[in-house]
Scaffold this motif. Structure first.
Motif, PDB file in Angstrom:
ATOM      1  N   ILE A 138       7.373  13.460   9.109  1.00  0.00           N
ATOM      2  CA  ILE A 138       7.198  12.003   9.174  1.00  0.00           C
ATOM      3  C   ILE A 138       6.631  11.488   7.862  1.00  0.00           C
ATOM      4  CG2 ILE A 138       5.860  10.160  10.280  1.00  0.00           C
ATOM      5  CD1 ILE A 138       6.014  11.907  12.868  1.00  0.00           C
ATOM      6  N   ALA A 139       5.615  12.182   7.330  1.00  0.00           N
ATOM      7  CA  ALA A 139       5.007  11.777   6.068  1.00  0.00           C
ATOM      8  C   ALA A 139       6.026  11.792   4.940  1.00  0.00           C
ATOM      9  CB  ALA A 139       3.835  12.708   5.739  1.00  0.00           C
TER      10      ALA A 139
ATOM     11  N   SER B 208       2.017   9.174  -2.703  1.00  0.00           N
ATOM     12  CA  SER B 208       0.680   8.799  -2.227  1.00  0.00           C
ATOM     13  C   SER B 208       0.722   8.460  -0.740  1.00  0.00           C
ATOM     14  CB  SER B 208       0.120   7.617  -3.036  1.00  0.00           C
ATOM     15  OG  SER B 208       0.728   6.385  -2.674  1.00  0.00           O
ATOM     16  N   VAL B 209       1.817   7.826  -0.301  1.00  0.00           N
ATOM     17  CA  VAL B 209       1.972   7.514   1.119  1.00  0.00           C
ATOM     18  C   VAL B 209       2.121   8.805   1.923  1.00  0.00           C
ATOM     19  CG1 VAL B 209       3.456   6.402   2.830  1.00  0.00           C
ATOM     20  CG2 VAL B 209       2.946   5.244   0.674  1.00  0.00           C
ATOM     21  N   THR B 210       2.910   9.742   1.408  1.00  0.00           N
ATOM     22  CA  THR B 210       3.050  11.037   2.084  1.00  0.00           C
ATOM     23  C   THR B 210       1.697  11.707   2.246  1.00  0.00           C
ATOM     24  OG1 THR B 210       5.301  11.375   1.257  1.00  0.00           O
ATOM     25  CG2 THR B 210       4.068  13.341   1.907  1.00  0.00           C
TER      26      THR B 210
ATOM     27  N   VAL C 257      -0.650   9.917   4.850  1.00  0.00           N
ATOM     28  CA  VAL C 257      -0.210  10.133   6.234  1.00  0.00           C
ATOM     29  C   VAL C 257      -0.613  11.525   6.703  1.00  0.00           C
ATOM     30  CG1 VAL C 257       1.802  10.376   7.739  1.00  0.00           C
ATOM     31  CG2 VAL C 257       1.687   8.468   6.127  1.00  0.00           C
ATOM     32  N   LEU C 258      -0.500  12.526   5.825  1.00  0.00           N
ATOM     33  CA  LEU C 258      -0.885  13.887   6.184  1.00  0.00           C
ATOM     34  C   LEU C 258      -2.365  13.987   6.529  1.00  0.00           C
ATOM     35  CD1 LEU C 258       1.122  15.940   3.543  1.00  0.00           C
ATOM     36  CD2 LEU C 258       1.497  15.929   6.018  1.00  0.00           C
ATOM     37  N   VAL C 259      -3.197  13.206   5.843  1.00  0.00           N
ATOM     38  CA  VAL C 259      -4.651  13.285   6.060  1.00  0.00           C
ATOM     39  C   VAL C 259      -5.102  12.407   7.215  1.00  0.00           C
ATOM     40  CG1 VAL C 259      -6.918  12.864   5.029  1.00  0.00           C
ATOM     41  CG2 VAL C 259      -5.097  13.904   3.659  1.00  0.00           C
ATOM     42  N   PHE C 260      -4.672  11.160   7.232  1.00  0.00           N
ATOM     43  CA  PHE C 260      -5.211  10.205   8.198  1.00  0.00           C
ATOM     44  C   PHE C 260      -4.296   9.940   9.392  1.00  0.00           C
ATOM     45  CE2 PHE C 260      -7.249   8.986   4.118  1.00  0.00           C
ATOM     46  CZ  PHE C 260      -8.541   9.325   4.470  1.00  0.00           C
TER      47      PHE C 260
END
Length: 257
Positions: free
Chosen positions: A46-47, A170-172, A175-178
């Protein structure tokens, strides 16, 4: 940026719709394959989908509208004098409309069963996540997004041609973290469209959480733009604001985001 306000708003509408189709749409796809469950590997895909669509929208529409596709980005750029306040309202309305259009397209592609799969890929607080924690997570994620935009798309010292890919990455990363905490919307429009679409088709949407998806991104975007101005001083490499900010500093966001 180029073109009339109507053309630029049209680019924002289409760009935000694409963000929803290939962002929340990826959530629906992952839940479909996983029989309603999502593991961290699925979150990774998804990320990646989010990052790719953001990059491609920037390259497609950046020279037309700036490819903000995010009300928090639009407001942060206006606050720092890089985008005209008179255009903020039309941009935000176009972004919200695009997010609903994207949600409708996801339902059109996957059927109304998409409503049962996470409310058309909508965002919600994770188990045990309260309001302050959600706002902080959204603010931190948006801070990373906005500081990347400042460094790669606003600052004229940035290497040409890299803005789309690095902003997408940066979006990827965020998303992986938050993602496990809030879904990592980092965008009031991204949070709005899927939930609004789900509500139209009878989904059980908790709108009491939505303010966190507005407050957090706005705080994060404003903080990042101000921190970058203080520490990196991109203004030193930009022309001074003239009578038409859109024609000077605003041009940077149009040509490189």
């Amino acid at each position: 940026m180029t073109g009339s306000l109507a053309r630029r708003c049209g680019a924002e509408l289409v760009g935000t719709a694409l963000l929803i189709v290939f962002g929340p749409g990826a959530v629906v796809a992952a839940l479909t394959v996983g029989d309603g469950t999502l593991d961290y590997a699925g979150l990774g895909m998804i990320a990646l989908s989010f990052g790719l669509v953001v990059a491609l929208v920037i390259y497609a529409f950046g020279s037309t509208s700036g490819a903000h596709i995010n009300p928090a980005v639009t407001l942060a750029l206006a606050t720092t004098g890089r985008f005209p306040w008179r255009d903020v309202g039309p941009y935000v309305l176009a972004q919200l409309a695009g997010s609903v259009l994207g949600g409708l397209l996801v339902v059109g592609a996957f059927g109304t069963g998409a409503v049962d799969l996470g409310n058309v890929g909508g965002v919600a607080f994770g188990d045990g996540v309260g309001y302050p924690q959600a706002i902080l997570a959204e603010a931190l994620g948006t801070f990373l997004l906005m500081i990347t935009i400042m460094a790669l798309a606003v600052d004229r010292r940035a290497p040409v041609g890299w803005s789309g890919w690095l902003i997408g990455l940066s979006v990827t990363g965020l998303v992986l973290v938050f993602g496990p905490l809030t879904g990592a919307a980092v965008n009031p429009a991204r949070a709005f469209g899927p939930n609004a679409t789900a509500a139209l088709f009878g989904g059980d949407v908790d709108w009491t959480q939505y303010p966190a998806y507005v407050i957090g991104p706005l705080l994060g975007a404003l903080a990042a733009s101000l921190v970058y101005d203080v520490l990196a001083r991109p203004g030193d490499a930009e022309p001074g604001p003239g009578p038409d900010v859109q024609g000077t500093q605003g041009e940077v966001t149009g040509s490189r985001t």
